[in-house]
Scaffold this active site. Structure first.
Site, PDB file in Angstrom:
ATOM      1  CB  SER A  97      -1.072   0.148   1.150  1.00 41.96           C
ATOM      2  OG  SER A  97      -1.886   0.761   1.462  1.00 41.96           O
ATOM      3  CG  ASP A 120      -3.194   4.139  -1.158  1.00 45.28           C
ATOM      4  OD1 ASP A 120      -3.835   3.798  -2.230  1.00 45.28           O
ATOM      5  OD2 ASP A 120      -2.928   3.458  -0.705  1.00 45.28           O
ATOM      6  CG  ASP A 158      -3.146  -0.732  -2.290  1.00 48.42           C
ATOM      7  OD1 ASP A 158      -2.643   0.493  -1.791  1.00 48.42           O
ATOM      8  OD2 ASP A 158      -3.576  -1.665  -1.747  1.00 48.42           O
ATOM      9  CG  ASP A 217      -6.616   1.148  -0.644  1.00 50.46           C
ATOM     10  OD1 ASP A 217      -5.449   1.726  -0.771  1.00 50.46           O
ATOM     11  OD2 ASP A 217      -6.612   0.253   0.951  1.00 50.46           O
TER      12      ASP A 217
END
Ligand code: MG
Length: 450
Positions: free
Chosen positions: A96, A237, A239, A241
Site C-alpha cells: 500500500s 497511494d 495500491d 485503494d
C-alpha cells in the site's frame, strides 16, 4: 479472541529480505490454499519485490491444489472487484502506502472484502502449525495468466456514469508510479476528460515520489494542475485503494474535506447510514444532517467500515456511503472496499454537475482544526480510563479507545495495536480550542506517564 501475530489491520507487511521473505509468502499461499480451496486470483502492485513474492504465493497456492489466476499488476480494489462472487479468495501482493523497501500480502474473501480478524487468526494458525497438505502430482493446481480481467473493473466504474460526462474537463493524474498508472488515466479518458499525467509509468523504484501521497510529494502534481488549468489533480497511494486531490488552485485537499464533498454528492442521491471510523472529522455529521442521513461510527480501519456496512444491509438498514478521513472511500452500490479509481471518477461526476469550481466548494465547508500526536506509554489502558472519567459533561464513545465530545470539539485517545503508544486526535472549529482540548488531555494523563 486470540491475537493476530503476523497480520495487521491491512494484511501482513514488512521490509523485503527481513520480515517479508519468499518463505513466509509461500506459507501464506499454502495456508490460504488449504483454508479456501478453489480458484484464487492474485495480483500485485509495482514494487520491485512483487515478482519474487507473487511467484512464492502462487507456488504455495498451486502446491495446495488451488487453481491460480494471475491478474498481473493492478490496483487492490480492481482485484477485489474481480474476486467478488467469482473466486474462492484473492491475494494481493502490496504494501500500500509503505516505502519501496516494504511489501506484503492482503487476503481477499469471496465477497471481495479484506479477510476479517477471526479468519486471519485461523489462517495464521494454519501457517504457524503447518496445517496444510502438499498435493500429489495429479492434484496440483493450474495457473492462468489473465491481465485483461482488470477491464471488468474499469467497465463497472464507467457504467455508473453517463457517457462522455467528463467532456470539456481537464484533469491531472499522479498514480505515483503505482498500478493505477495502468487504470486511472485510461478510466478518466474514457469518461471524456483531457488527462495529463505525472509519475504515470509503473516503476517499483518510485522515482518521482513515495507511495504515500503527501502535500510535499504532490507539489509537482499541484504545478501540473496550475499549468494545464485542470479542474483537479488526483493522486493514489501505492495500491490505489485511496485517492487524494489537489484543487484547481493547486491546494492539497485535506482528506476529511474530500470525504465530506463526495459524501454530500453521493448522499443527495442515496439516503441511509454513512459509516466511518471514530477518527473522522465531524464534518461528516454536518453532511449527514444536510442530506437526511445518519452516521454510524466504527473502530479505526477500513475493514471495520466495510463489514459494518455489510452487516447493516443484512439487517435491512439502508447504507448510503462509507469511508475514512484518509481518502479511502467505499461506494456500496459498487463494492465493499475502498476504491481510489471509483473516487477519481466520482470527482469527475461531482464537478460535471456543479456550477462551482472544486476550490469554491471546499471554501464553502465549515472550518475545523485537527491536532494529531502520539504519546509513548506502556499504560495505555489506564490512560484511556483516565480520559473517560476525567471529562464529565462530555459524551463518551468506547468504540475504539475513548472518544469524548461536546459541542463541536472532540478528542480520540486510542492505544496502538502494535506499539506501546496511544494516539491522540483532537478536532475543534479553530486552533485555539483544539490546543486547549489537547492541553486538557495532556494534563489529565500526565500523572500516568513516566
Ligand atoms: Mg492502500
Amino acid at each position: 479472541m486470540k491475537e493476530k501475530r503476523l497480520f495487521g489491520t491491512n494484511g501482513v507487511r514488512g521490509v523485503v529480505g527481513e520480515r517479508m521473505t519468499p518463505e513466509l509468502v509461500l506459507r501464506i499461499g499454502q495456508a490460504l490454499g488449504a483454508m479456501r480451496p478453489g480458484p484464487i486470483a492474485v495480483g500485485r502492485d509495482t514494487r520491485t519485490s512483487g515478482p519474487v513474492l507473487v511467484h512464492a504465493l502462487k507456488s504455495g497456492l498451486l502446491a495446495s491444489g488451488c487453481d491460480v489466476v494471475d491478474c498481473g499488476v493492478l490496483p487492490t480494489p480492481a482485484l477485489q472487484f474481480i474476486v467478488r462472487d467469482t473466486f474462492a479468495a484473492g491475494a494481493m501482493v502490496t504494501a500500500s502506502h509503505n516505502p519501496p523497501q516494504y511489501n506484503g500480502v492482503k487476503v481477499i474473501e469471496h465477497d471481495g472484502t479484506e479477510m476479517g480478524d477471526r479468519e486471519v487468526i485461523a489462517l495464521e494458525r494454519r501457517l504457524f502449525d503447518g496445517d496444510f497438505a502438499l498435493r500429489d502430482w495429479m492434484n496440483l493446481g493450474t495457473e492462468t495468466l489473465a491481465p485483461d480481467l482488470v477491464g471488468r473493473y474499469l467497465d463497472a466504474i464507467l457504467a455508473r456514469f453517463p457517457g462522455g460526462i467528463g467532456e470539456g474537463m481537464t484533469v491531472a493524474v499522479d498514480p505515483g508510479s503505482g498500478p493505477a498508472a495502468l487504470t486511472t488515466p485510461a478510466l478518466l479518458r474514457r469518461m471524456g476528460c483531457e488527462v495529463h499525467t505525472i509519475n504515470g509509468e509503473p516503476d517499483g523504484t518510485f522515482p518521482g515520489r513515495l507511495p504515500e501521497p503527501t502535500p510535499d510529494g504532490l507539489a509537482p502534481l499541484a504545478d501540473l494542475v496550475l499549468e494545464t488549468g485542470a479542474a483537479f489533480g488526483v493522486a493514489h497511494d501505492g495500491d490505489a485503494d485511496r485517492a487524494v486531490f489537489v484543487d484547481d488552485r493547486g491546494r492539497y485537499v485535506e482528506e476529511n474535506h474530500e470525504f465530506a464533498l463526495i459524501a454530500r454528492h453521493v448522499c443527495r442521491r442515496r439516503r441511509g447510514v454513512i459509516v466511518t471510523p471514530v477518527s473522522t472529522s465531524q464534518l461528516i455529521e454536518d453532511i449527514a444532517e444536510e442530506t437526511g442521513c445518519t452516521v454510524r461510527y466504527t473502530p479505526v480501519g477500513s475493514i471495520y467500515v466495510a463489514r459494518t456496512m455489510l452487516e447493516l444491509i443484512r439487517d435491512g438498514v439502508p447504507v448510503a456511503f462509507g469511508g475514512e478521513g484518509n481518502g479511502g472511500l467505499i461506494y456500496p452500490d459498487h463494492q465493499f472496499c475502498r476504491d481510489g479509481g471509483m473516487t477519481a471518477a466520482t470527482m469527475v461526476g461531482l464537478l460535471a454537475g456543479e456550477e462551482k469550481r472544486l476550490s469554491e466548494l471546499l471554501d464553502g465547508l465549515p472550518p475545523f482544526h485537527f491536532i494529531s500526536e502520539r504519546i509513548e506509554t506502556g499504560r495505555a489502558g489506564e490512560v484511556v480510563a483516565a480520559v473517560e472519567s476525567g471529562f464529565p459533561g462530555y459524551s463518551a464513545d468506547r468504540t475504539d479507545g475513548i472518544r469524548i465530545s461536546k459541542d463541536r470539539t472532540w478528542a480520540l485517545v486510542r492505544p496502538s495495536g502494535t506499539e506501546p503508544i496511544v494516539r491522540v486526535m483532537v478536532e475543534a472549529p479553530d486552533r485555539r480550542s483544539a490546543e486547549a482540548m489537547r492541553d486538557a488531555i495532556r494534563g489529565r494523563i500526565a500523572p500516568l506517564l513516566d
